[in-house]
Write an enzyme that holds these catalytic residues in place. Structure first.
Site, short mmCIF file in Angstrom:
data_model
loop_
_atom_site.label_atom_id
_atom_site.label_comp_id
_atom_site.label_asym_id
_atom_site.label_seq_id
_atom_site.Cartn_x
_atom_site.Cartn_y
_atom_site.Cartn_z
N GLY A 144 -65.22 -28.13 114.78
CA GLY A 144 -65.21 -27.38 116.03
C GLY A 144 -64.00 -27.75 116.87
N GLY B 207 -68.17 -28.55 112.12
CA GLY B 207 -68.48 -27.14 112.32
C GLY B 207 -68.24 -26.27 111.10
CD GLU C 85 -70.16 -34.32 112.58
OE1 GLU C 85 -69.87 -33.14 112.34
OE2 GLU C 85 -70.47 -35.14 111.68
CG ASP D 7 -72.95 -30.99 115.54
OD1 ASP D 7 -72.10 -31.31 114.67
OD2 ASP D 7 -72.67 -30.26 116.51
#
Length: 343
Positions: A64, A113, A136, A144
């Site tokens: 992301g 992402g 992460e 996530d």
């Protein structure tokens, strides 16, 4: 060039991430555009399947685009990140539950992402260059975009290993770990995409696939299970302390430098998903509880500063390894009341 190219080709809806200089990093606007396309194609009788790929030769999607969330968070704006993650997670769930076949072509870097975008669909294709990871914990966050579910379902303790160390999976590793389904040499991808669009039939995938390269992680599965078999970060650290060999040494360094709070929360997330036989929605709701708090209360801002903004690689985490308690973990995972993720 726009950030994303969306079109219909033959019987296929086709999404191409087109930010190659940014390794096709996913921003908020791109998430909303992909969701709108999926909604439009869901009931379109001319669309039999959906293909998702990335432009350039380096990455499907390296994660992301979190720089804006960092800057807004430093300024005290936590709503920007919460809105992005809420909409991104809704897209992840939609992809996982889509009623038509979705095929992702996961070349090059596929991280964070990118795993959320291409890792939950029904048909996931890797090639020689695929490098898949969930990094992460190194930026003070947690796995996530539904990645916690893939980690929880990975064989043995491979999920703990991948989540805490950010180790990269090659194509054979990704198939072994449950992050991919088919190995197709990248040179064969253009013809495969043309056939999928022309026929609207995913049977072309099985015909194009070949045996994947060997998986080093599969070969090291027993070692990984021992090193990451403890129920706490402290226990894993203890097991790694005397570990010899490249896997143990690299893991010891990674666990030693990543956010202690993030790693403890990640372990608990996997434990809860396994205990409850969680699905994609359960994973995303749990992840969003952390996302909602992580900029204000966790190590996210400092982690992004150290790894991405200043690049000094010397984060100063809020809590040392011996300071993280079960109460800290519970606080990050506690229900959000009216702010819970709605899917």
């Amino acid at each position: 060039m726009t950030d994303i190219v969306i079109r219909r080709t033959g019987h296929a809806g086709h999404v191409t991430l087109s930010r190659p200089k940014a390794l096709n990093a996913l921003n908020h606007g791109m998430c909303l555009e992909i969701e709108a396309a999926l909604d439009a194609w869901r009931d379109d009788p001319e669309v039999a399947l959906v293909m998702i790929d990335g432009a350039g030769d380096k990455a499907f999607c390296a994660g992301g685009d979190i720089a804006e969330i960092y800057h807004q968070g430093r300024a005290g704006d936590y709503a920007t990140g919460r809105a992005f993650w809420r909409d991104e997670y809704r897209l992840n769930a939609k992809l996982a539950e889509y009623p038509k076949p979705v095929i992702s072509f996961l070349h090059g870097f596929v991280m964070g992402g990118g795993v959320g975008l291409g890792g939950h669909v029904g048909e996931r294709v890797v090639c020689e260059s695929s490098q898949i990871a969930m990094p992460e914990c190194g930026i003070g966050f947690v796995p996530d975009v539904g990645g916690s579910l893939l980690l929880a379902r990975a064989p043995g303790r491979l999920g703990e290993y991948l989540g805490l160390t950010a180790a990269r999976m090659g194509p054979g590793d990704a198939i072994h770990a449950g992050f991919a389904d088919h190995f197709v040499p990248e040179a064969d991808w253009p013809a495969l995409k043309e056939r999928l669009a022309a026929t609207g039939d995913v049977a072309a995938l099985a015909e194009a696939a070949s045996a994947p390269p060997a998986s080093p992680m599969a070969a090291a599965q027993d070692e990984i299970d021992v090193l990451f078999g403890a129920e706490s970060v402290a226990g894993i650290r203890a097991a790694l302390k005397g570990a010899a060999g490249p896997i143990g040494e690299a893991a010891r360094k990674a666990v030693g430098r990543n956010s202690p709070l993030s790693m403890a929360v990640a372990l608990e997330m996997l434990r809860r998903l396994r205990a409850d036989d969680g699905d994609i929605r359960a994973a995303l709701r749990q992840e969003y509880r952390v996302s909602h708090r992580i900029v204000e209360e966790g190590d996210f801002v400092e982690g992004v500063r150290a790894q991405i903004i200043d690049k000094d690689r010397t984060p100063h985490w809020r809590l040392a390894a011996d300071e993280v308690t079960p109460a800290h973990v519970e606080a990050m995972l506690a229900p959000l009341g009216e702010d819970e993720l709605a899917l």
